[in-house]
Design an enzyme around this catalytic site. Structure first.
Site, PDB file in Angstrom:
ATOM      1  N   HIS A  20       0.918  -1.224   0.086  1.00 36.76           N
ATOM      2  CA  HIS A  20      -0.067  -0.217   0.027  1.00 36.76           C
ATOM      3  C   HIS A  20       1.027   1.173   0.006  1.00 36.76           C
ATOM      4  O   HIS A  20       1.588   1.493   1.057  1.00 36.76           O
ATOM      5  CB  HIS A  20      -0.617  -0.100   1.362  1.00 36.76           C
ATOM      6  CG  HIS A  20      -2.177   0.908   1.117  1.00 36.76           C
ATOM      7  ND1 HIS A  20      -3.268   0.646   0.443  1.00 36.76           N
ATOM      8  CD2 HIS A  20      -2.436   1.840   1.910  1.00 36.76           C
ATOM      9  CE1 HIS A  20      -4.064   1.540   0.599  1.00 36.76           C
ATOM     10  NE2 HIS A  20      -3.498   2.421   1.505  1.00 36.76           N
ATOM     11  N   LYS A 165     -10.320   6.324  -3.621  1.00 44.49           N
ATOM     12  CA  LYS A 165      -9.300   7.433  -3.529  1.00 44.49           C
ATOM     13  C   LYS A 165      -7.956   6.837  -4.121  1.00 44.49           C
ATOM     14  O   LYS A 165      -7.492   5.785  -3.796  1.00 44.49           O
ATOM     15  CB  LYS A 165      -9.370   7.448  -2.129  1.00 44.49           C
ATOM     16  CG  LYS A 165      -8.241   8.294  -1.401  1.00 44.49           C
ATOM     17  CD  LYS A 165      -8.659   8.767  -0.008  1.00 44.49           C
ATOM     18  CE  LYS A 165      -7.559   8.366   1.002  1.00 44.49           C
ATOM     19  NZ  LYS A 165      -8.009   8.944   2.488  1.00 44.49           N
ATOM     20  N   LYS A 167      -3.809   7.197  -3.958  1.00 46.79           N
ATOM     21  CA  LYS A 167      -2.648   7.806  -3.098  1.00 46.79           C
ATOM     22  C   LYS A 167      -1.760   8.382  -4.274  1.00 46.79           C
ATOM     23  O   LYS A 167      -1.184   7.434  -4.897  1.00 46.79           O
ATOM     24  CB  LYS A 167      -2.208   6.807  -2.255  1.00 46.79           C
ATOM     25  CG  LYS A 167      -2.892   6.360  -1.153  1.00 46.79           C
ATOM     26  CD  LYS A 167      -2.867   7.624  -0.171  1.00 46.79           C
ATOM     27  CE  LYS A 167      -3.623   7.110   1.234  1.00 46.79           C
ATOM     28  NZ  LYS A 167      -3.669   8.451   2.219  1.00 46.79           N
ATOM     29  N   ASP A 196      -5.463  11.483  -2.617  1.00 42.81           N
ATOM     30  CA  ASP A 196      -4.809  11.975  -1.144  1.00 42.81           C
ATOM     31  C   ASP A 196      -3.614  12.307  -1.380  1.00 42.81           C
ATOM     32  O   ASP A 196      -2.687  11.360  -1.698  1.00 42.81           O
ATOM     33  CB  ASP A 196      -5.141  10.993  -0.191  1.00 42.81           C
ATOM     34  CG  ASP A 196      -4.563  11.539   1.197  1.00 42.81           C
ATOM     35  OD1 ASP A 196      -4.348  12.479   1.410  1.00 42.81           O
ATOM     36  OD2 ASP A 196      -4.766  10.680   2.198  1.00 42.81           O
ATOM     37  N   GLU A 222      -7.299  15.413  -1.226  1.00 38.63           N
ATOM     38  CA  GLU A 222      -7.137  15.441   0.149  1.00 38.63           C
ATOM     39  C   GLU A 222      -5.782  15.817   0.497  1.00 38.63           C
ATOM     40  O   GLU A 222      -4.713  15.454   0.136  1.00 38.63           O
ATOM     41  CB  GLU A 222      -7.383  14.176   0.685  1.00 38.63           C
ATOM     42  CG  GLU A 222      -7.080  13.915   2.365  1.00 38.63           C
ATOM     43  CD  GLU A 222      -7.717  12.515   2.652  1.00 38.63           C
ATOM     44  OE1 GLU A 222      -8.483  11.711   1.833  1.00 38.63           O
ATOM     45  OE2 GLU A 222      -7.237  11.903   3.582  1.00 38.63           O
ATOM     46  N   ASP A 247      -7.000  16.744   6.272  1.00 37.75           N
ATOM     47  CA  ASP A 247      -6.855  15.478   6.963  1.00 37.75           C
ATOM     48  C   ASP A 247      -5.509  15.754   8.008  1.00 37.75           C
ATOM     49  O   ASP A 247      -6.003  16.020   9.215  1.00 37.75           O
ATOM     50  CB  ASP A 247      -6.349  14.237   5.987  1.00 37.75           C
ATOM     51  CG  ASP A 247      -6.150  12.888   6.551  1.00 37.75           C
ATOM     52  OD1 ASP A 247      -6.692  13.002   7.904  1.00 37.75           O
ATOM     53  OD2 ASP A 247      -5.652  11.926   6.177  1.00 37.75           O
ATOM     54  N   LYS A 271     -11.149  11.244  12.299  1.00 42.30           N
ATOM     55  CA  LYS A 271     -10.428  10.038  12.468  1.00 42.30           C
ATOM     56  C   LYS A 271     -10.549   9.758  14.014  1.00 42.30           C
ATOM     57  O   LYS A 271     -10.016  10.821  14.846  1.00 42.30           O
ATOM     58  CB  LYS A 271      -8.948  10.057  12.040  1.00 42.30           C
ATOM     59  CG  LYS A 271      -8.965   9.856  10.356  1.00 42.30           C
ATOM     60  CD  LYS A 271      -7.681   9.738   9.797  1.00 42.30           C
ATOM     61  CE  LYS A 271      -8.017   9.618   8.333  1.00 42.30           C
ATOM     62  NZ  LYS A 271      -6.395   9.829   7.635  1.00 42.30           N
ATOM     63  N   GLU A 325     -14.563   5.786   4.457  1.00 47.91           N
ATOM     64  CA  GLU A 325     -13.487   4.846   3.895  1.00 47.91           C
ATOM     65  C   GLU A 325     -13.133   3.811   4.932  1.00 47.91           C
ATOM     66  O   GLU A 325     -11.701   3.480   5.053  1.00 47.91           O
ATOM     67  CB  GLU A 325     -12.019   5.732   3.539  1.00 47.91           C
ATOM     68  CG  GLU A 325     -11.544   6.395   4.974  1.00 47.91           C
ATOM     69  CD  GLU A 325     -10.328   7.215   4.479  1.00 47.91           C
ATOM     70  OE1 GLU A 325      -9.807   7.343   3.394  1.00 47.91           O
ATOM     71  OE2 GLU A 325      -9.616   7.796   5.383  1.00 47.91           O
TER      72      GLU A 325
HETATM   73  C1  MUC Z   1      -4.806   8.904   4.982  1.00 45.97           C
HETATM   74  O1  MUC Z   1      -3.928   9.875   4.816  1.00 45.97           O
HETATM   75  O2  MUC Z   1      -6.143   9.361   4.629  1.00 45.97           O
HETATM   76  C2  MUC Z   1      -6.353   6.380   4.840  1.00 45.97           C
HETATM   77  C3  MUC Z   1      -6.583   5.374   3.603  1.00 45.97           C
HETATM   78  C4  MUC Z   1      -5.130   5.254   3.255  1.00 45.97           C
HETATM   79  O3  MUC Z   1      -5.092   4.498   2.167  1.00 45.97           O
HETATM   80  O4  MUC Z   1      -4.387   5.778   4.116  1.00 45.97           O
HETATM   81  C5  MUC Z   1      -5.183   6.539   4.937  1.00 45.97           C
HETATM   82  C6  MUC Z   1      -4.500   7.511   5.591  1.00 45.97           C
HETATM   83 MG    MG Z   2      -5.330  11.343   4.294  1.00 46.64          MG
END
Ligand code: MUC
Ligand code: MG
Length: 372
Positions: A20, A165, A167, A196, A222, A247, A271, A325
């Site tokens: 991940h 979402k 990354k 994000d 994000e 976030d 969170k 999520e």
């Molecule tokens: C984040 O920064 O949002 C949430 C989903 C993911 O894959 O990482 C987290 C942390």
């Molecule tokens: Mg985030």
């Protein structure tokens, strides 16, 4: 009245189903701190405190969470009554600065214990559930465009997730946008895509990135810039049609109030780990609601215990305008509870049993705990 008699904490390492990849780390394993609080009548509450990539996401690591629970929080818990978690948490907040993830694990375990004692779900203790099913998006973070497209198509076809979402932030803005645009065009107009950046961009990167992502049809960006740069979030949210989500910038009511005062018009990722537990996270939600800021049910990739605690909390909110999520358990190869959460119809059910509605699998806990 029952009193707290024993507290145990464990670091539990479970491999992820695939790497991940985030802008600041790549995860092959998730390390969770699991807390068990036993009372004088033999009942038990469980909680979880989890972060991402050691110290990559924030100031607490799995090791610091466990050490600080064992050394500093446990002595404050022993002998306390179990009928009023708020009184116990107030003593902890007075004595201990920061450490919101450790506090979240403890607040969760105290609420789970009280829910089991009173035979009511945790959401009832938080005011009562408004929803039995919470929508749940999936995060595409394999680092490979075609693999992400295939993964998303499988998720859509099996009814697991229909919002994604991505990354980004690890490559150049142009390369990241090309990756996102390819996935967006492969999945089509009906599928909502967000990204994000996990703070990786400067504001000028963000100006370029947001203009291009807006053109590509992305819905939300994000945490594009550094957590402390609240004004940049406000400026970016005002400048682009595409939504901005805070976030890392927002953990607690104080951060949230500050961002609201500056006129932020985006959304906030709630969170439980950032806020210090489900009760504290709902206070952040209240500040957002008062300021007209949209809510998002966020995760620090907790396993089933932390995820269930958050789901109970989010179920008491009228609306999560920016989605949710709570997929952490699905990223792990195995689970330490006997019956996993029920993911279906592009979401997850709010557990109905007493407390969290979960039971620890003792064999699995022994298998994955670092030392038992
Ligand atoms: C984040 O920064 O949002 C949430 C989903 C993911 O894959 O990482 C987290 C942390
Ligand atoms: Mg985030």
């Amino acid at each position: 009245m029952a009193t707290i008699s024993q507290i145990n904490s464990y670091i539990v390492d479970i491999p992820t189903i695939r790497p991940h990849k985030l802008s600041m780390t790549s995860m092959a394993v998730q390390s969770m701190v699991i807390v068990r609080i036993r009372d004088s009548e033999g009942r038990e509450g469980i909680g979880e405190g989890t972060t991402i990539g050691g110290l990559a996401y924030g100031a607490e690591s799995p090791e610091s969470i466990k050490t600080n629970i064992d050394s500093y929080i446990t002595p404050l818990l022993k002998g306390k009554g179990t009928d009023n978690p708020q009184v116990v948490m107030q003593d902890i907040h007075r004595a201990i600065r920061g450490n919101s993830i450790a506090k979240s694990a403890i607040e969760t375990a105290l609420l789970d214990l009280l829910g089991k004692t009173l035979n009511v779900p945790l959401s009832t203790l938080l005011g009562g559930t408004l929803h039995s099913h919470i929508p749940c998006l999936w995060v595409l973070a394999s680092g490979d465009t075609q693999r992400d497209i295939d993964e998303a198509k499988t998720m859509i076809a099996t009814g697991r997730h229909n919002t994604f979402k991505l990354k980004i932030g690890n490559r150049s803005v142009q390369d990241d946008v090309a990756h996102v645009a390819a996935i967006k065009s492969a999945l089509g107009n009906e599928i909502s895509i967000r990204v994000d950046v996990n703070q990786a961009w400067t504001e000028s990167d963000a100006n370029l990135g947001m203009a291009l992502l807006q053109e590509a049809g992305v819905d939300i960006v994000e945490q594009p810039t550094s957590a402390g740069q609240l004004d940049s979030l406000v400026r970016l949210a005002d400048k682009y049609r595409i939504g901005v989500m805070a976030d890392e910038s927002i953990s607690n009511i104080n951060d949230c109030f500050e961002l609201a005062k500056r006129g932020f018009s985006g959304s906030v990722a709630l969170k439980i780990a950032k806020a210090g537990g489900p009760v504290q996270a709902l206070k952040v939600a209240t500040v957002c609601q008062a300021a007209g800021i949209d809510l998002y049910g966020g995760t620090l990739l907790e396993g089933s215990i932390g995820t269930a605690a958050a789901i109970h909390a989010w179920s008491t909110l009228p609306e999560l305008q920016a989605d949710s999520e709570m997929f952490g358990p699905l990223l792990q190869r195995d689970d330490i509870v006997t019956a996993p959460l029920n993911y279906h119809n592009f979401g997850v059910d709010v557990p109905r049993g007493p407390g969290l509605g979960l039971t620890l699998d003792e064999d699995k806990l022994k298998e994955y705990a670092r030392s038992y």
